[in-house]
Design an enzyme around this catalytic site. Structure first.
Site, PDB file in Angstrom:
ATOM      1  N   ASP A   1       0.894  -1.153   0.000  1.00 12.32           N
ATOM      2  CA  ASP A   1       0.000   0.000   0.000  1.00 12.32           C
ATOM      3  C   ASP A   1       0.928   1.197   0.000  1.00 12.32           C
ATOM      4  OD1 ASP A   1      -1.424   2.321   0.910  1.00 12.32           O
ATOM      5  OD2 ASP A   1      -3.049   0.980   1.489  1.00 12.32           O
ATOM      6  N   HIS A   2       0.952   1.947  -1.092  1.00 10.80           N
ATOM      7  CA  HIS A   2       2.022   2.942  -1.215  1.00 10.80           C
ATOM      8  C   HIS A   2       1.911   4.066  -0.183  1.00 10.80           C
ATOM      9  CE1 HIS A   2      -0.858   5.378  -3.522  1.00 10.80           C
ATOM     10  NE2 HIS A   2      -0.032   6.397  -3.348  1.00 10.80           N
TER      11      HIS A   2
ATOM     12  N   HIS B   1      -5.803   3.024   1.556  1.00 17.05           N
ATOM     13  CA  HIS B   1      -5.051   4.198   2.006  1.00 17.05           C
ATOM     14  C   HIS B   1      -5.645   4.867   3.264  1.00 17.05           C
ATOM     15  CE1 HIS B   1      -3.252   3.375  -1.716  1.00 17.05           C
ATOM     16  NE2 HIS B   1      -3.956   4.172  -2.496  1.00 17.05           N
TER      17      HIS B   1
HETATM   18  C1  BG6 Z   1      -4.034   5.245  -5.936  1.00 15.67           C
HETATM   19  C2  BG6 Z   1      -5.423   5.414  -6.474  1.00 15.67           C
HETATM   20  O1  BG6 Z   1      -3.936   4.049  -5.203  1.00 15.67           O
HETATM   21  O2  BG6 Z   1      -3.720   6.332  -5.080  1.00 15.67           O
HETATM   22  C3  BG6 Z   1      -5.538   6.742  -7.216  1.00 15.67           C
HETATM   23  O3  BG6 Z   1      -5.738   4.341  -7.350  1.00 15.67           O
HETATM   24  C4  BG6 Z   1      -5.108   7.876  -6.327  1.00 15.67           C
HETATM   25  O4  BG6 Z   1      -6.867   6.947  -7.667  1.00 15.67           O
HETATM   26  C5  BG6 Z   1      -3.740   7.605  -5.708  1.00 15.67           C
HETATM   27  O5  BG6 Z   1      -5.066   9.062  -7.104  1.00 15.67           O
HETATM   28  C6  BG6 Z   1      -3.395   8.646  -4.660  1.00 15.67           C
HETATM   29  O6  BG6 Z   1      -2.060   8.517  -4.259  1.00 15.67           O
HETATM   30  P1  BG6 Z   1      -1.242   9.761  -3.724  1.00 15.67           P
HETATM   31  O7  BG6 Z   1       0.068   9.186  -3.305  1.00 15.67           O
HETATM   32  O8  BG6 Z   1      -1.151  10.750  -4.829  1.00 15.67           O
HETATM   33  O9  BG6 Z   1      -2.032  10.302  -2.562  1.00 15.67           O
END
Ligand code: BG6
Length: 498
Positions: free
Chosen positions: A184-185, A247
């Site tokens: 989960d990034h 997230h």
């Molecule tokens: C991704 C989603 O996992 O996370 C996207 O699929 C979203 O829709 C993105 O824009 C958001 O990531 P960050 O790091 O820009 O908050």
């Protein structure tokens, strides 16, 4: 120290993720001396091309997406590590070619037999890849996990509780839990990792981190990006599935979890899963009452014209998919009983802002007779995740002068005032940790399933309600008015995102 040698096998090697994030992240690791001499990359993809063409594509991507100035010698070193295999992930023959390539590298003494398989593919391929790896014997570890074999699974991990369980079942039929790294990034973000340090390396916060002192928590992930070219994926997914069980729940579980016994992967992940498991499961009626879903209409963000969601490419013109979701959740445990967690996320909003706002209870009585309690400013702690990175406190102070006048003031910590960090892709720590065998920033099966279990009632309620009850908001606004109502019912308000 550099990570142990390994073969880094990328399935989906010609895709966006590889070019935009994985290769720049590996470059950053190489530039920091964190990859060993025995590190090798094998790209696997369907496109017929030579290894040279594949490398040229990666190099172009690196120039375009690197987060730091590209040093020619380091880039050359990294690209020299690369080989390429043409093959479909569904075809057993691909795994025989892969086996031959791995064995060749291993015989030449490079990778010490360690293998990291990265599924940078569409989600339908996750289970087939794991099953085929198992079938071909490529993921079997040696005694005492030496050499090690690990698989990184990208997002989305299922689309419902049932499909997530099914995917876990399939993965676990060929791999041990400690070989599976579900990414989960959000956990790659420094500001997210810092929540653990903030809470558990300080004595100051723990005594007030509970229902006695906290009124409620607001978690906001506001984005300015619209659906863009992702219509096909997004229209089948929606804001809730795309953002919340993964997230937003990472943020929620780090804020809500009990202190783990140790700072290790299993203790931390057990406490996180426990927190998610304590989220009250509402009935369908309650779920409707405690949630808002909405779609953006056309509008403007800055100077940019935004096309209405329903008119975007690959989006069904009659779509009922939400691009904005807000939920009220209750956590039924001793720490949080009676403290609502309000979550909201949406696309095409006025501002990009991810933050966790912790609202403390007001002073118990007003000694300042001319002011009522509700006229005081809020006591608030805001953990700013992005793009601002820091922590902000809001409290009340006396306005200088002969009369006692009270105003809201702030105190701010910003990372950039204390630390210098080279810009990164956010994948460096995650990849390095996986090579080191540390799963603390990855999701365990029970955590993923607990997340889906908690959102399932909302998904079901919305599906049953269909087009009824989906609100709209103007692109470039702060979201739908209905979302304000969700908090006003509880005599509370969202923080403004602008
Ligand atoms: C991704 C989603 O996992 O996370 C996207 O699929 C979203 O829709 C993105 O824009 C958001 O990531 P960050 O790091 O820009 O908050």
């Amino acid at each position: 120290p550099p990570a142990p040698p390994c073969a880094f096998v990328i399935f989906g090697a010609s895709g966006d993720l590889t070019r935009r994030l994985l290769i720049p992240a590996l470059y950053n690791l190489a530039a920091s001396g964190l990859l060993s001499d025995g590190f090798r990359i094998i790209g696997v993809a369907r496109g017929e091309m030579s290894a040279e063409d594949f490398k040229a594509g990666l190099e172009k991507g690196l120039q375009e997406f690197a987060t730091q100035k590209v040093d020619a010698a380091t880039a050359k070193w990294l690209l020299n590590c690369v080989s390429y295999i043409v093959g479909d992930v569904d075809d057993p023959a691909t795994y025989q070619k892969l086996k031959a390539e791995l064995e060749k590298l291993e015989a030449s003494g490079h990778t010490q037999g360690n293998r990291l398989f990265y599924c940078a593919t569409p989600p339908q391929a996750f289970a087939p890849i794991a099953l085929r790896l198992g079938e071909a014997g490529l993921s079997d570890e040696g005694e005492d996990n030496t050499p090690w074999r690990r698989v990184i699974i990208e997002k989305p991990f299922g689309t419902s509780l049932e499909s997530a369980k099914e995917l876990n079942r399939k993965l676990l039929s060929v791999l041990d839990e400690d070989q599976i790294f579900r990414i989960d990034h959000y956990l790659g973000k420094e500001t997210v990792q810092n929540i653990l340090v903030l809470r558990f390396a300080n004595g100051l916060f723990e005594p007030i981190w509970n229902r006695n002192h906290i009124d409620h928590v607001q978690i906001t992930v506001a984005e300015t990006v619209d659906v863009g070219t992702r219509g096909k994926f997004y229209d089948a997914t929606g804001a809730l599935r795309d953002m919340v069980p993964n997230h937003l729940f990472q943020l929620l579980s780090l804020v809500a979890m009990e202190p783990p016994a140790r700072f290790d992967a299993n203790s931390v992940r057990s406490e996180k899963a426990e927190a998610l498991d304590s989220i009250r499961i509402p009935s369908t009626e309650e779920a409707l009452f405690q949630s808002v879903r909405a779609q953006y209409r056309g509008g403007k963000i800055g100077d940019k014209e935004i096309t209405a969601y329903r008119k975007s490419p690959d989006v069904n013109p009659g779509s009922t998919t939400e691009t904005y979701a807000a939920l009220k959740l209750e956590i039924d445990n001793w720490r949080w009983a009676g403290v609502p967690f309000y979550l909201r996320t949406g696309k095409a909003l006025s501002k990009r802002r991810t933050e966790i706002a912790i609202k403390f209870k007001q002073a118990p009585v007003s000694m300042f007779r001319h002011m009522k309690l509700d006229e005081f400013g809020e006591n608030l702690m805001v953990i700013e995740i992005q793009p601002e990175e820091g922590i902000k406190w809001l409290f009340n102070a006396k306005v200088p002068g002969p009369k006692v006048e009270i105003a809201s003031v702030g105190m701010t910590f910003e990372y950039k005032d204390y630390f210098e960090a080279a810009p990164s892709t956010g994948y460096e720590t995650l990849i390095y940790d996986c090579m080191m065998g540390d799963a603390i920033l990855y999701q365990r099966a029970d955590g993923v399933e607990a997340g889906w279990r908690a959102v399932e009632p909302f998904l079901t309620a919305w599906k049953e309600a269909g087009a009824e009850g989906i609100a709209t908001y103007e692109a470039g606004s702060e979201g739908p008015a209905e979302s304000e109502e969700l908090l006003l019912t509880d005599s509370r308000r969202w923080r403004s995102i602008t």
